[in-house]
Design a protein around this motif. Structure first.
Motif, mmCIF file in Angstrom:
data_model
loop_
_atom_site.group_PDB
_atom_site.id
_atom_site.type_symbol
_atom_site.label_atom_id
_atom_site.label_comp_id
_atom_site.label_asym_id
_atom_site.label_seq_id
_atom_site.Cartn_x
_atom_site.Cartn_y
_atom_site.Cartn_z
ATOM 1 N N MET A 206 -44.154 33.305 28.810
ATOM 2 C CA MET A 206 -44.248 34.489 29.772
ATOM 3 C C MET A 206 -43.719 35.527 29.171
ATOM 4 N N THR A 207 -44.668 36.571 29.108
ATOM 5 C CA THR A 207 -44.359 37.872 29.029
ATOM 6 C C THR A 207 -43.584 38.901 30.101
ATOM 7 N N PRO A 208 -42.815 39.699 29.764
ATOM 8 C CA PRO A 208 -42.152 40.432 31.145
ATOM 9 C C PRO A 208 -43.027 41.123 32.008
ATOM 10 N N ASP A 209 -44.285 41.294 31.587
ATOM 11 C CA ASP A 209 -45.204 41.771 32.719
ATOM 12 C C ASP A 209 -46.276 40.794 33.255
ATOM 13 N N THR A 210 -45.965 39.469 32.912
ATOM 14 C CA THR A 210 -46.204 38.485 33.770
ATOM 15 C C THR A 210 -45.763 38.177 35.003
ATOM 16 N N PRO A 211 -46.749 38.350 36.198
ATOM 17 C CA PRO A 211 -45.849 37.989 37.617
ATOM 18 C C PRO A 211 -45.740 36.765 37.739
ATOM 19 N N THR A 212 -44.501 36.479 38.072
ATOM 20 C CA THR A 212 -43.851 35.333 38.638
ATOM 21 C C THR A 212 -44.135 34.860 39.930
ATOM 22 N N THR A 213 -45.162 33.830 39.897
ATOM 23 C CA THR A 213 -45.197 33.447 41.411
ATOM 24 C C THR A 213 -44.168 32.727 41.982
ATOM 25 N N LEU A 214 -43.519 32.890 42.982
ATOM 26 C CA LEU A 214 -42.444 32.181 43.647
ATOM 27 C C LEU A 214 -42.909 31.849 45.012
ATOM 28 N N PRO A 215 -42.303 30.610 45.471
ATOM 29 C CA PRO A 215 -42.263 30.349 46.855
ATOM 30 C C PRO A 215 -41.187 31.028 47.554
ATOM 31 N N ALA A 216 -41.623 31.434 48.842
ATOM 32 C CA ALA A 216 -40.872 32.247 49.660
ATOM 33 C C ALA A 216 -39.530 31.515 50.096
ATOM 34 N N PRO A 217 -38.384 32.282 50.065
ATOM 35 C CA PRO A 217 -37.215 31.482 50.182
ATOM 36 C C PRO A 217 -37.223 30.734 51.596
ATOM 37 N N GLU A 218 -36.308 29.763 51.465
ATOM 38 C CA GLU A 218 -36.379 28.565 52.715
ATOM 39 C C GLU A 218 -35.367 29.190 54.006
ATOM 40 N N ARG A 219 -35.474 30.477 53.956
ATOM 41 C CA ARG A 219 -34.509 31.104 54.993
ATOM 42 C C ARG A 219 -35.509 32.089 55.829
ATOM 43 N N HIS A 220 -34.987 32.543 56.679
ATOM 44 C CA HIS A 220 -35.761 33.292 57.946
ATOM 45 C C HIS A 220 -35.653 34.542 57.218
ATOM 46 N N ALA A 221 -36.753 35.223 57.448
ATOM 47 C CA ALA A 221 -37.082 36.828 57.174
ATOM 48 C C ALA A 221 -36.329 37.639 58.145
ATOM 49 N N ILE A 222 -35.684 38.589 57.681
ATOM 50 C CA ILE A 222 -35.361 39.435 58.541
ATOM 51 C C ILE A 222 -36.224 40.514 59.161
ATOM 52 N N LEU A 223 -37.114 40.614 58.206
ATOM 53 C CA LEU A 223 -38.179 41.800 58.543
ATOM 54 C C LEU A 223 -39.274 41.296 57.825
ATOM 55 N N ARG A 224 -40.516 41.598 58.525
ATOM 56 C CA ARG A 224 -41.861 41.309 57.911
ATOM 57 C C ARG A 224 -42.597 42.339 58.258
ATOM 58 N N VAL A 225 -43.575 42.998 57.438
ATOM 59 C CA VAL A 225 -44.303 44.075 57.337
ATOM 60 C C VAL A 225 -45.333 44.509 56.451
ATOM 61 N N MET A 226 -46.617 44.830 56.850
ATOM 62 C CA MET A 226 -47.594 45.074 55.996
ATOM 63 C C MET A 226 -47.788 46.503 55.911
ATOM 64 N N PRO A 227 -47.688 47.162 54.468
ATOM 65 C CA PRO A 227 -47.845 48.433 54.248
ATOM 66 C C PRO A 227 -49.505 48.929 54.433
ATOM 67 N N MET A 228 -49.461 50.082 54.922
ATOM 68 C CA MET A 228 -51.006 50.762 55.387
ATOM 69 C C MET A 228 -51.391 51.613 54.312
ATOM 70 N N PRO A 229 -52.442 52.077 54.342
ATOM 71 C CA PRO A 229 -52.950 53.100 53.366
ATOM 72 C C PRO A 229 -52.055 54.324 53.280
ATOM 73 N N ALA A 230 -51.587 54.695 54.388
ATOM 74 C CA ALA A 230 -50.795 55.954 54.182
ATOM 75 C C ALA A 230 -49.310 55.895 53.606
ATOM 76 N N ASP A 231 -48.939 54.554 53.171
ATOM 77 C CA ASP A 231 -47.678 54.539 52.528
ATOM 78 C C ASP A 231 -47.942 54.341 51.082
ATOM 79 N N ALA A 232 -49.317 54.447 50.575
ATOM 80 C CA ALA A 232 -49.590 54.368 49.242
ATOM 81 C C ALA A 232 -50.244 55.617 48.689
ATOM 82 N N ASN A 233 -50.080 55.555 47.338
ATOM 83 C CA ASN A 233 -50.795 56.650 46.447
ATOM 84 C C ASN A 233 -52.240 56.295 46.428
ATOM 85 N N ILE A 234 -52.885 57.308 45.883
ATOM 86 C CA ILE A 234 -54.527 57.224 45.566
ATOM 87 C C ILE A 234 -55.095 55.787 45.061
#
Length: 134
Positions: A1-29
């Motif tokens: 695995m190279t440093p640029d290879t995405p690591t696929t991980l399961p989400a931790p088994e704890r409760h998320a304190i916050l969940r959000v989905m970024p929208m187009p206004a939160d991104a560059n072009i």
């Protein structure tokens, strides 16, 4: 695995304190979400357990560490996990991990960010105050 290879991980088994989905206004072009937007969400997520432990108002006093591990895209579902790692007389240090559930061709979950922030408990005049006993 190279440093640029995405690591696929399961989400931790704890409760998320916050969940959000970024929208187009939160991104560059190019559709990459701005790091500053992610930082602000991390600050919100970390402040929740800090304020609970402080029994009231807290203020961010330090971003001790912040690592962007993978890009975040518009449409990713971000889950923020925050844990108190240290307390002092007036301060609370919180570690945050952020995972993205990619909404692309196949579902994958990757760790995109990790950070450590420190807060100080403050009174109504915004002066530091001791943490209440547990």
């Amino acid at each position: 695995m190279t440093p640029d290879t995405p690591t696929t991980l399961p989400a931790p088994e704890r409760h998320a304190i916050l969940r959000v989905m970024p929208m187009p206004a939160d991104a560059n072009i190019h559709g990459d979400v701005f790091g500053g937007w992610i930082m602000s969400q991390v600050d919100i997520a970390a402040s929740i357990p800090a304020a609970r432990r402080a029994g009231g108002r807290v203020a961010t006093i330090a971003v001790n560490a912040f690592t962007f591990k993978q890009p975040v895209f518009v449409g990713d579902l971000l889950s923020f996990y925050a844990d108190i790692v240290r307390t002092g007389r007036t301060s609370i240090t919180v570690a945050v991990e952020v995972y993205a559930e990619r909404q692309r061709l196949s579902a994958e979950v990757v760790k995109v960010t990790e950070a450590i922030l420190t807060y100080v408990a403050t009174d109504d005049q915004r002066r530091s105050r001791p943490l209440p006993p547990i």
